[in-house]
Design an enzyme around this catalytic site. Structure first.
Site, PDB file in Angstrom:
ATOM      1  N   THR A   1       0.831  -1.205   0.000  1.00  0.00           N
ATOM      2  CA  THR A   1       0.000   0.000   0.000  1.00  0.00           C
ATOM      3  C   THR A   1       0.863   1.252   0.000  1.00  0.00           C
ATOM      4  OG1 THR A   1      -1.804  -1.140   1.149  1.00  0.00           O
ATOM      5  CG2 THR A   1      -1.789   1.260   1.242  1.00  0.00           C
TER       6      THR A   1
ATOM      7  N   GLY B   1      -2.096 -18.860 -11.182  1.00  0.00           N
ATOM      8  CA  GLY B   1      -1.093 -18.621 -12.219  1.00  0.00           C
ATOM      9  C   GLY B   1      -1.609 -17.699 -13.292  1.00  0.00           C
TER      10      GLY B   1
ATOM     11  N   GLU C   1      -8.644  -2.320   1.300  1.00  0.00           N
ATOM     12  CA  GLU C   1      -8.057  -2.717   2.581  1.00  0.00           C
ATOM     13  C   GLU C   1      -8.127  -1.605   3.622  1.00  0.00           C
ATOM     14  OE1 GLU C   1      -4.146  -5.134   4.117  1.00  0.00           O
ATOM     15  OE2 GLU C   1      -3.832  -3.625   2.572  1.00  0.00           O
TER      16      GLU C   1
END
Length: 458
Positions: free
Chosen positions: A215, A383, A238
């Site tokens: 962040t 992936g 977040e």
């Protein structure tokens, strides 16, 4: 009323089918553009389904072979019989304007889909038992569906058109470059040298273990872009927007203690600095969305709105694994959900032609290595992230693991950060070193300490 709710043209459909029956090259023109459900009349739908099947299997197409195909499929009567087929061939003289006819038919189909979809949305919107977020997701899906259907060879260009567009883009880079930076500046000269700035249409992954500074680094990137006059949209899943504001105040001010800001124990000088920093930051073209329940559909809708207003040059998403995943598909595992979110982020970058910086977590594998240095294989849960990304950067701070020096460079680890450019689809890879303060609020160019320079001087 029915005609308004079901826009169609049966004569046009008959002309297209007639052309496909009498012209050997007609199906080549329409096979990739039209599907049976795009025909409104049931009999026409059956005929085109047979034509499409024959085209894909390499069968010869004429009045007799199509009649036999329909008979074999048990749909000859539903298609109007042999007489109906013969009537179709009498409706057209040639396939000269077939591509334009197909485009009109496609448009009518999209209008019917739009009307049907909007009616369903109206019903969902009026039903208070349906979650509002789910209605909005349905709206986004309908929009995506209609936009996808409406594209009729819009992306197919011959070499002449492609080269003209390529040269135009090259001229724009020459005219707009600033010391070799043609994209959005990163605020770190070594990173700009490798990437030429964040490039339009690129998905840029910045991955790290928790508490390494994802962040903090993203906020530095947003601030650097804003200071360069670029419009930045930060989607923070977040942290609350005000907590980002705290960090930006510390980054902008000359000397504010992050701990004092957090506890409210600011000196009079720090309060003055915070006020001045806030004044300067308020002028920057940076927006923050801190809705904790946002998903990629919300982000796309918001970013498109900002782009339409000319206020979106860079998108920062913090972070991938927190994006709310909603899908019509049931029983999907977490890896599939993350893969879908990653793919949507790439499509967003391409659609809006802006760089997207997407933060991502690494798994624990890197912590099993001696120097804890991360690798591409450490990308968490999917992936597909590596596959979708144009640039993958791995954030690394050796001091987090109590390592006195960084193994590769030998630099002392205190105040040292690294961005390992592990994948770069259109350029070089390499390591970028940067400096940071204890609270990770100030990030800048790295200069080794004088003691280290003197020790390693030849």
């Amino acid at each position: 009323m029915s005609e308004i709710l079901n826009p169609h043209d049966s004569d046009l459909e008959a002309v297209i089918l007639g052309a496909c029956l009498i012209e050997t090259t007609a199906m080549v023109t329409v096979a990739d553009a039209l599907r049976p459900e795009m025909f409104y009349q049931d009999s026409h739908r059956e005929v085109f389904a047979a034509l499409l099947s024959m085209h894909h299997t390499g069968k010869k197409i004429d009045l007799i072979t199509v009649k036999n195909e329909l008979s074999a499929r048990g749909t000859l009567d539903a298609a109007g019989g042999a007489y109906g087929l013969t009537q179709l061939t009498m409706r057209v003289a040639s396939s000269a304007h077939l591509e334009q006819h197909a485009a009109i038919l496609l448009g009518l189909y999209v209008r019917r889909e739009m009307i049907c979809g909007l009616h369903k949305l109206l019903a969902s919107a009026a039903d208070e038992s349906v979650d509002l977020d789910e209605v909005l997701v349905q709206l986004h899906r309908l929009s995506d569906h209609l936009e996808g259907e409406a594209a009729f060879n819009d992306y197919l260009r011959d070499m002449d058109q492609l080269m003209l567009a390529t040269l135009k883009q090259m001229d724009a880079r020459v005219a707009n470059n600033c010391n070799g930076v043609t994209g959005v500046p990163t605020g770190l000269s070594d990173l700009d040298k490798l990437t030429a700035g964040w490039q339009p249409g690129d998905l840029n992954i910045i991955a790290a273990r928790p508490s390494v500074g994802k962040t903090a680094f993203a906020l530095h990137l947003a601030l650097a872009a804003g200071r360069a006059g670029k419009h930045v949209v930060v989607y923070s899943l977040e942290m609350q927007g005000e907590r980002l504001g705290d960090r930006w105040l510390c980054a902008q001010a000359a000397d504010i203690n992050a701990g004092h800001l957090r506890t409210g124990l600011l000196t009079a000088d720090e309060q003055h600095q915070a006020l001045e920093a806030a004044r300067e930051l308020s002028r920057l073209p940076v927006c923050v969305d801190d809705n904790p329940k946002m998903g990629m559909d919300h982000i796309r809708s918001s970013a498109r709105l900002q782009k339409s207003k000319g206020r979106c040059d860079l998108i920062v998403i913090d972070y991938l694994q927190l994006c709310e995943m909603k899908s019509e598909q049931k029983n999907r595992n977490r890896e599939q959900e993350v893969a879908e979110a990653s793919r949507k982020a790439k499509l967003l970058a391409k659609e809006l032609n802006v760089p997207v910086v997407l933060l991502c977590q690494l798994n624990r594998e890197c912590e099993l290595r001696g120097d804890r240095r991360p690798a591409l294989s450490d990308l968490r849960e999917s992936g597909a992230i590596e596959q979708d990304a144009d640039v993958v950067s791995l954030l690394y701070r050796p001091a987090v693991y109590n390592l006195p020096t960084e193994r590769k460079s030998g630099y002392p680890s205190e105040g040292l950060g690294m961005l390992i450019l592990a994948k770069h689809r259109n350029g070089e890879t390499g390591d970028v070193y940067f400096s940071h303060n204890t609270s990770l609020t100030k990030i800048g160019e790295y200069v080794p300490p004088m003691e280290w320079l003197m020790k390693h001087a030849k």
